[in-house]
Design a protein around this motif. Structure first.
Motif, PDB file in Angstrom:
ATOM      1  N   ALA A 177       0.815  -1.219   0.000  1.00 43.26           N
ATOM      2  CA  ALA A 177       0.000   0.000   0.000  1.00 43.26           C
ATOM      3  C   ALA A 177       0.852   1.274   0.000  1.00 43.26           C
ATOM      4  O   ALA A 177       0.316   2.368  -0.113  1.00 43.26           O
ATOM      5  N   ASP A 178       2.175   1.134   0.133  1.00 45.84           N
ATOM      6  CA  ASP A 178       3.060   2.297   0.138  1.00 45.84           C
ATOM      7  C   ASP A 178       3.403   2.708  -1.293  1.00 45.84           C
ATOM      8  O   ASP A 178       3.766   1.874  -2.123  1.00 45.84           O
ATOM      9  N   THR A 179       3.272   4.001  -1.560  1.00 48.90           N
ATOM     10  CA  THR A 179       3.589   4.535  -2.884  1.00 48.90           C
ATOM     11  C   THR A 179       4.481   5.760  -2.729  1.00 48.90           C
ATOM     12  O   THR A 179       4.187   6.652  -1.949  1.00 48.90           O
ATOM     13  N   LEU A 180       5.572   5.772  -3.478  1.00 50.17           N
ATOM     14  CA  LEU A 180       6.487   6.910  -3.513  1.00 50.17           C
ATOM     15  C   LEU A 180       6.514   7.434  -4.937  1.00 50.17           C
ATOM     16  O   LEU A 180       6.400   6.661  -5.889  1.00 50.17           O
ATOM     17  N   LYS A 181       6.663   8.761  -5.101  1.00 51.42           N
ATOM     18  CA  LYS A 181       6.762   9.284  -6.470  1.00 51.42           C
ATOM     19  C   LYS A 181       7.710  10.471  -6.488  1.00 51.42           C
ATOM     20  O   LYS A 181       7.927  11.144  -5.482  1.00 51.42           O
ATOM     21  N   ILE A 182       8.259  10.694  -7.675  1.00 55.20           N
ATOM     22  CA  ILE A 182       9.180  11.804  -7.869  1.00 55.20           C
ATOM     23  C   ILE A 182       9.142  12.215  -9.336  1.00 55.20           C
ATOM     24  O   ILE A 182       8.890  11.392 -10.219  1.00 55.20           O
ATOM     25  N   ILE A 183       9.381  13.485  -9.585  1.00 58.04           N
ATOM     26  CA  ILE A 183       9.552  13.985 -10.948  1.00 58.04           C
ATOM     27  C   ILE A 183      11.054  14.016 -11.208  1.00 58.04           C
ATOM     28  O   ILE A 183      11.785  14.709 -10.493  1.00 58.04           O
ATOM     29  N   PRO A 184      11.535  13.260 -12.192  1.00 59.75           N
ATOM     30  CA  PRO A 184      12.969  13.238 -12.447  1.00 59.75           C
ATOM     31  C   PRO A 184      13.515  14.619 -12.825  1.00 59.75           C
ATOM     32  O   PRO A 184      12.837  15.410 -13.474  1.00 59.75           O
ATOM     33  N   SER A 185      14.722  14.885 -12.406  1.00 58.18           N
ATOM     34  CA  SER A 185      15.416  16.124 -12.752  1.00 58.18           C
ATOM     35  C   SER A 185      16.501  15.791 -13.762  1.00 58.18           C
ATOM     36  O   SER A 185      17.424  15.025 -13.448  1.00 58.18           O
ATOM     37  N   LYS A 186      16.359  16.314 -14.972  1.00 57.39           N
ATOM     38  CA  LYS A 186      17.312  16.043 -16.055  1.00 57.39           C
ATOM     39  C   LYS A 186      17.469  14.543 -16.287  1.00 57.39           C
ATOM     40  O   LYS A 186      18.553  14.049 -16.547  1.00 57.39           O
TER      41      LYS A 186
END
Length: 103
Positions: A47-56
């Motif tokens: 149930a754990d979700t992590l997210k990120i917007i990549p940089s370059k």
């Protein structure tokens, strides 16, 4: 008096070791190609979700130890990429290398 200083030094050493251990992080890292072809990167464990917007084109997610699925959410017309069974262990960063999204 000598025993008192020995005790103080031992307590300081133990405190420093605990502080060092708390700075050890676990995570998932990687690079996406093309660099501008990705919206977000998700790591999912239960149930754990992590997210990120990549940089370059580069991403780094701090994650607790466990087995994850990583979803690379591609911009249209590219297709999403799913990488399964990613193992994260305590104090180590799992490098996925280059992940290429394509049409």
């Amino acid at each position: 008096m000598k025993n008192k200083w020995t005790l103080v030094i031992i307590l300081m050493a133990v405190s420093l070791l605990h502080a060092y251990k708390s700075f050890q992080t676990s995570g998932i890292t990687g690079r996406v190609l093309p660099k501008d072809g990705v919206e977000q990167v998700w790591a999912i464990q239960g149930a754990d979700t992590l997210k990120i917007i990549p940089s370059k084109g580069v991403f780094m997610l701090e994650a607790r130890p466990g087995i994850y699925k990583v979803v690379v959410d591609a911009k249209q017309p590219n297709k999403d990429v799913l990488v399964e069974s990613i193992e994260v262990t305590t104090g180590k960063t799992t490098d996925l290398g280059e992940i290429t999204v394509s049409q």
